[in-house]
Design a protein around this motif. Structure first.
Motif, PDB file in Angstrom:
ATOM      1  N   ARG A 129     -15.329 -15.909 -23.717  1.00 47.38           N
ATOM      2  CA  ARG A 129     -15.688 -14.487 -23.587  1.00 47.38           C
ATOM      3  C   ARG A 129     -16.682 -14.066 -24.667  1.00 47.38           C
ATOM      4  O   ARG A 129     -17.545 -13.223 -24.436  1.00 47.38           O
ATOM      5  CB  ARG A 129     -14.423 -13.627 -23.662  1.00 47.38           C
ATOM      6  N   GLU A 130     -16.570 -14.671 -25.838  1.00 41.22           N
ATOM      7  CA  GLU A 130     -17.429 -14.300 -26.961  1.00 41.22           C
ATOM      8  C   GLU A 130     -18.877 -14.759 -26.769  1.00 41.22           C
ATOM      9  O   GLU A 130     -19.813 -14.081 -27.207  1.00 41.22           O
ATOM     10  CB  GLU A 130     -16.868 -14.887 -28.259  1.00 41.22           C
ATOM     11  N   VAL A 131     -19.066 -15.915 -26.129  1.00 42.24           N
ATOM     12  CA  VAL A 131     -20.418 -16.482 -26.018  1.00 42.24           C
ATOM     13  C   VAL A 131     -21.064 -16.258 -24.653  1.00 42.24           C
ATOM     14  O   VAL A 131     -22.253 -16.553 -24.480  1.00 42.24           O
ATOM     15  CB  VAL A 131     -20.412 -17.994 -26.340  1.00 42.24           C
ATOM     16  N   GLN A 132     -20.314 -15.742 -23.677  1.00 39.47           N
ATOM     17  CA  GLN A 132     -20.882 -15.589 -22.332  1.00 39.47           C
ATOM     18  C   GLN A 132     -22.026 -14.589 -22.285  1.00 39.47           C
ATOM     19  O   GLN A 132     -22.944 -14.740 -21.480  1.00 39.47           O
ATOM     20  CB  GLN A 132     -19.783 -15.217 -21.340  1.00 39.47           C
ATOM     21  N   LEU A 207     -31.086 -11.809 -11.076  1.00 36.36           N
ATOM     22  CA  LEU A 207     -30.227 -10.680 -10.708  1.00 36.36           C
ATOM     23  C   LEU A 207     -28.779 -10.970 -11.078  1.00 36.36           C
ATOM     24  O   LEU A 207     -28.068 -10.093 -11.595  1.00 36.36           O
ATOM     25  CB  LEU A 207     -30.343 -10.411  -9.195  1.00 36.36           C
ATOM     26  N   MET A 208     -28.348 -12.215 -10.856  1.00 42.00           N
ATOM     27  CA  MET A 208     -26.969 -12.587 -11.207  1.00 42.00           C
ATOM     28  C   MET A 208     -26.764 -12.586 -12.720  1.00 42.00           C
ATOM     29  O   MET A 208     -25.704 -12.185 -13.215  1.00 42.00           O
ATOM     30  CB  MET A 208     -26.636 -13.956 -10.623  1.00 42.00           C
ATOM     31  N   ALA A 209     -27.773 -13.034 -13.467  1.00 41.58           N
ATOM     32  CA  ALA A 209     -27.681 -13.013 -14.930  1.00 41.58           C
ATOM     33  C   ALA A 209     -27.589 -11.581 -15.443  1.00 41.58           C
ATOM     34  O   ALA A 209     -26.808 -11.277 -16.354  1.00 41.58           O
ATOM     35  CB  ALA A 209     -28.892 -13.718 -15.542  1.00 41.58           C
ATOM     36  N   LEU A 210     -28.371 -10.682 -14.833  1.00 39.79           N
ATOM     37  CA  LEU A 210     -28.340  -9.274 -15.225  1.00 39.79           C
ATOM     38  C   LEU A 210     -26.986  -8.652 -14.901  1.00 39.79           C
ATOM     39  O   LEU A 210     -26.478  -7.807 -15.655  1.00 39.79           O
ATOM     40  CB  LEU A 210     -29.455  -8.514 -14.507  1.00 39.79           C
ATOM     41  N   ALA A 211     -26.383  -9.092 -13.791  1.00 40.10           N
ATOM     42  CA  ALA A 211     -25.048  -8.608 -13.425  1.00 40.10           C
ATOM     43  C   ALA A 211     -24.019  -9.036 -14.458  1.00 40.10           C
ATOM     44  O   ALA A 211     -23.107  -8.266 -14.803  1.00 40.10           O
ATOM     45  CB  ALA A 211     -24.661  -9.138 -12.045  1.00 40.10           C
ATOM     46  N   ASP A 212     -24.163 -10.251 -14.982  1.00 42.12           N
ATOM     47  CA  ASP A 212     -23.248 -10.725 -16.029  1.00 42.12           C
ATOM     48  C   ASP A 212     -23.413  -9.902 -17.307  1.00 42.12           C
ATOM     49  O   ASP A 212     -22.430  -9.594 -17.990  1.00 42.12           O
ATOM     50  CB  ASP A 212     -23.508 -12.201 -16.333  1.00 42.12           C
ATOM     51  N   ILE A 213     -24.654  -9.564 -17.629  1.00 38.48           N
ATOM     52  CA  ILE A 213     -24.906  -8.759 -18.830  1.00 38.48           C
ATOM     53  C   ILE A 213     -24.273  -7.383 -18.703  1.00 38.48           C
ATOM     54  O   ILE A 213     -23.700  -6.850 -19.657  1.00 38.48           O
ATOM     55  CB  ILE A 213     -26.428  -8.638 -19.074  1.00 38.48           C
ATOM     56  N   ARG A 214     -24.354  -6.798 -17.503  1.00 38.89           N
ATOM     57  CA  ARG A 214     -23.827  -5.440 -17.278  1.00 38.89           C
ATOM     58  C   ARG A 214     -22.379  -5.458 -16.782  1.00 38.89           C
ATOM     59  O   ARG A 214     -21.841  -4.424 -16.388  1.00 38.89           O
ATOM     60  CB  ARG A 214     -24.707  -4.705 -16.261  1.00 38.89           C
ATOM     61  N   ASP A 215     -21.759  -6.646 -16.798  1.00 36.76           N
ATOM     62  CA  ASP A 215     -20.361  -6.787 -16.352  1.00 36.76           C
ATOM     63  C   ASP A 215     -20.151  -6.288 -14.930  1.00 36.76           C
ATOM     64  O   ASP A 215     -19.088  -5.741 -14.587  1.00 36.76           O
ATOM     65  CB  ASP A 215     -19.414  -6.038 -17.304  1.00 36.76           C
ATOM     66  N   GLY A 216     -21.184  -6.451 -14.092  1.00 35.69           N
ATOM     67  CA  GLY A 216     -21.071  -6.078 -12.689  1.00 35.69           C
ATOM     68  C   GLY A 216     -21.086  -4.590 -12.416  1.00 35.69           C
ATOM     69  O   GLY A 216     -20.774  -4.159 -11.299  1.00 35.69           O
TER      70      GLY A 216
END
Length: 245
Positions: A129-132, A207-216
């Protein structure tokens, strides 16, 4: 001639060569994972259905398996950076884009190894969780650089295509044979198509990487949209790997 050879190639031999590649197996796993996620996000199956639980477990297992397949993959980005540094007749703009593309992707693959070790139980679970977030940001930067580099490549290919088209027109005006040039034109058009598909794939993955950054968070990052983007990316990758092996 190349297309003819491709058509005559034995399917099972071609499949064996495809599955012998790490990326070949990885993309089949990616198709399986995002197909499962798409089914789950579309609410086709009831929440309490046994298959729903099975798909969730399968999707999670495949996701972890894909991380294992990326072990050491960051080395290819290190080598790509070294190669770009040795290329002649390239300006600082090219090196900067290469650093974004290969540097971002390399960091992403390296950090994903830590995530895998954490989720597999060797390292503490909280480490994942810390490095994702670091992994997601590096991945997004890599895709931005990759799209920019591929747009530059696309411009060069378009220029070459214009020159070939001019050569064909001149040959036809002189009533000379232009079969060889036309064959080159077909190959070049195929390269342009594959480059455009590759850019589309990078947009989907970005788009998927951006979703991970914004926690969906956000309508555009709904599970259905992200699953569809993942499946699109997987299908394009599979097609590229299939015709290249």
């Amino acid at each position: 001639m190349a297309a003819k050879t491709q058509k005559q190639r034995d399917f099972l031999n071609h499949l064996e060569a495809y599955l012998a590649k790490r990326d070949g197996v990885d993309k089949l796993l990616k198709i399986s994972r995002y197909t499962s996620k798409l089914i789950l996000s579309s609410s086709i199956l009831p929440h309490a259905h046994p298959l729903t639980r099975g798909l969730k477990s399968f999707e999670s297992s495949v996701g972890l398996s894909r991380k294992a397949f990326r072990l050491g993959k960051f080395i290819q980005d290190v080598n790509a950076l070294r190669s770009s540094a040795q290329e002649q007749n390239r300006d600082n703009h090219f090196y900067f884009l290469s650093l974004l593309a290969y540097g971002g992707e390399g960091i992403y693959y390296f950090v994903e190894q830590i995530v895998w070790l954490s989720k597999s139980g060797l390292l503490k679970p909280s480490l994942a969780r810390e490095v994702q977030k670091i992994s997601a940001w590096a991945e997004l930067i890599g895709y931005v650089g990759s799209i920019a580099l591929k747009r530059e490549d696309l411009k060069e290919l378009d220029e070459k295509l214009k020159c070939l088209s001019s050569s064909i027109e001149i040959s036809e005006a002189r009533e000379e044979s232009s079969d060889e040039v036309r064959e080159k034109e077909k190959v070049l058009k195929m390269k342009i198509l594959m480059k455009k598909l590759s850019i589309l794939q990078d947009f989907a993955d970005g788009l998927m990487a951006l979703a991970d950054i914004r926690d969906g968070k956000g309508m555009i990052f709904s599970p259905f949209v992200i699953s569809s983007a993942g499946l699109l990316s997987a299908l394009i990758s599979t097609h590229k790997n299939w015709i290249s092996c």
